[in-house]
Every structure is written in C-alpha cells, then in structure tokens.
Scaffold this active site. Structure first.
Site, PDB file in Angstrom:
ATOM      1  CE1 TYR A   7      39.603  56.335 105.917  1.00  0.00           C
ATOM      2  CE2 TYR A   7      39.660  54.511 107.338  1.00  0.00           C
ATOM      3  CZ  TYR A   7      39.683  55.852 107.089  1.00  0.00           C
ATOM      4  OH  TYR A   7      39.722  56.592 108.212  1.00  0.00           O
ATOM      5  CB  SER A  18      42.016  55.951 110.923  1.00  0.00           C
ATOM      6  OG  SER A  18      40.943  55.053 111.098  1.00  0.00           O
TER       7      SER A  18
END
Length: 253
Positions: free
Chosen positions: A161, A148
């Site tokens: 995250y 990501s």
C-alpha cells in the site's frame, strides 16, 4: 466555508461514492462547481447526485471502475456529453489492503496497484486534454491526487500500500514538471488517519484491530477536512500552486 473562485468550474471526482470523494463533490458543488461523480457504486452516486441537485447544485452520476480502461474512456465521454470539458480533476479512488509481505497476497497487490496507481493514470489520460485546453484558454486547470502519509512514513505490513502511495506522490511531482510549464496545476495531498471506509476492506483481523485502536486514541480527520483542503487549494489564483500538502490529526506525530 465559501470559495467563490470555484463558481462556474467543471469538476470530475473519482471515488465519489463515499469518504473524501463524496465530501469533496458536495463542497465543490455548494461553491458553484458542476460535479461529475465517478465510482463503482451506482446507487451511492445517484443518492449523492440527488442530494446535490436538491441543494441547487449540478451533478452527474457515472458508474465506472477505474481499473477498467475502456470503462474510464466511456465515463469521460459521458461527462463530456453532459458537461463538456472539465477543468478540475480529483483522483481519490483508492483501496488499502495491508498484510505482511510473507502472506504473498498477489490478489491484494494487484488490486492496489491497478486502483491506486494505474487507476489514476487512466483518469489522467482521459481528462488531461481538457485540463490543457482550459489552461490554453486562460482558465484555471487543476489535477489533484490523493496519496497518503504512507508515501513516506513506514508502517509494518503496509509495504505494498505504501509503495502505491509513494508512486502517486512521485507521479504528482514529476507531472508537475511536465504540466506546470503549461499552466496546469498539480497538487498532491497526503492525509494521515482519516475516518473513511478505506479500512473496512482489510482482510486481517489483527491489523484491523490495530487500526481501530488508532481511531480510539487519535481524534482522526474527517472526510470534510480533506474536502475543505481541496476546495481551498483549487480556489487559489491560477498562478498559485499549493503543490504538496500533508494533513494530519493534531495528535498524530
């Protein structure tokens, strides 16, 4: 899109029940690859496998949780029994559970670390011998990790995250030094805002609302966009490794 070089390949996709994984499985199958579908939700996998088969493709549904080491080993055995060795692995199983670090949500931290990082390692351990054997035999061999932009772009309350995604990006880079000389390609893909189910598990109303606002402002990527990038990358000639790709909606700076 058509990618002729994918014909005859055998792919395994972790996280194939929805989103990027499902879209990737469909596109690879439509371009002639046999696809093994791995995820927790057996009903979703069976539906996807049936769709692929109805289109003339070949698919195998294997229900597995990548946080379960024995389960991943058993899933690999099932894939091998049905298809033999694989030559393309897509690691797209992941979970995003943002919260301020002051919340101390160890349950979320553990789930993200075990899925996003250790889950990928379990998949790599299970299928790496296949990739090495394919490369040794002169065939194209691909490992694709989905990370990501959170790996390098900071967002408040997404610290854990983001740390897991940075780990995936660094894992890919370092694996490339080990596997590249053995003719196994390693590709790391970092999507920006993408319309998938990833945000549906956020346990924070404010952060969930902020994410919804981003979707309202930006023309987000679709899962098909990521699948197209994966198919393009893995269909290049074997000596070409598109090692790192950042894909963003045009409106996302």
């Amino acid at each position: 899109m058509s990618y002729e070089n994918l014909t005859g390949r055998t792919a395994v996709i972790a996280g194939a029940a929805s989103g990027m994984g499902a879209a990737t499985a469909l596109l690879l199958a439509r371009n002639g690859a046999r696809v093994a579908l791995l995820a927790r939700r057996a009903d979703r996998l069976e539906t996807l496998a049936a769709k692929i088969e109805a289109e003339g493709g070949t698919a195998l549904a294997v229900a597995v949780d990548v946080t379960d080491s024995a389960g991943v080993t058993a899933a690999a055995a099932a894939v091998h029994a049905a298809f033999g060795p694989v030559d393309l692995v897509v690691n797209s199983a992941g979970v995003m559970l943002p919260n301020p670090i002051t919340e101390g949500r160890e349950d979320e931290w553990t789930r993200m670390l075990d899925t996003n990082v250790a889950g990928r390692l379990r998949m790599i351990r299970a299928f790496l011998p296949d990739l090495l054997a394919a490369a040794d035999a002169g065939r194209t061999a691909d490992l694709v990790n989905i990370s990501s932009i959170g790996a390098h772009v900071t967002f408040p309350s997404y610290s854990v995250y983001a740390a897991t995604q940075a780990a995936v990006t660094q894992l890919s880079a370092t694996l490339r030094t080990e596997l590249g000389p053995r003719n196994v390609r390693v590709t790391n893909i970092e999507p920006g805002l993408t319309a998938t189910e990833l945000g549906e598990h956020i346990d924070n109303a404010e952060l969930s609302g902020q994410l919804d606002g981003m979707f309202g402002f930006l023309d987000a990527l679709r899962a098909d966009d990521i699948a197209d990038l994966i198919a393009y990358t893995t269909s290049r000639p074997a000596h070409v490794n598109l090692r790192q790709a950042i894909i963003l909606p045009t409106r996302q700076a």
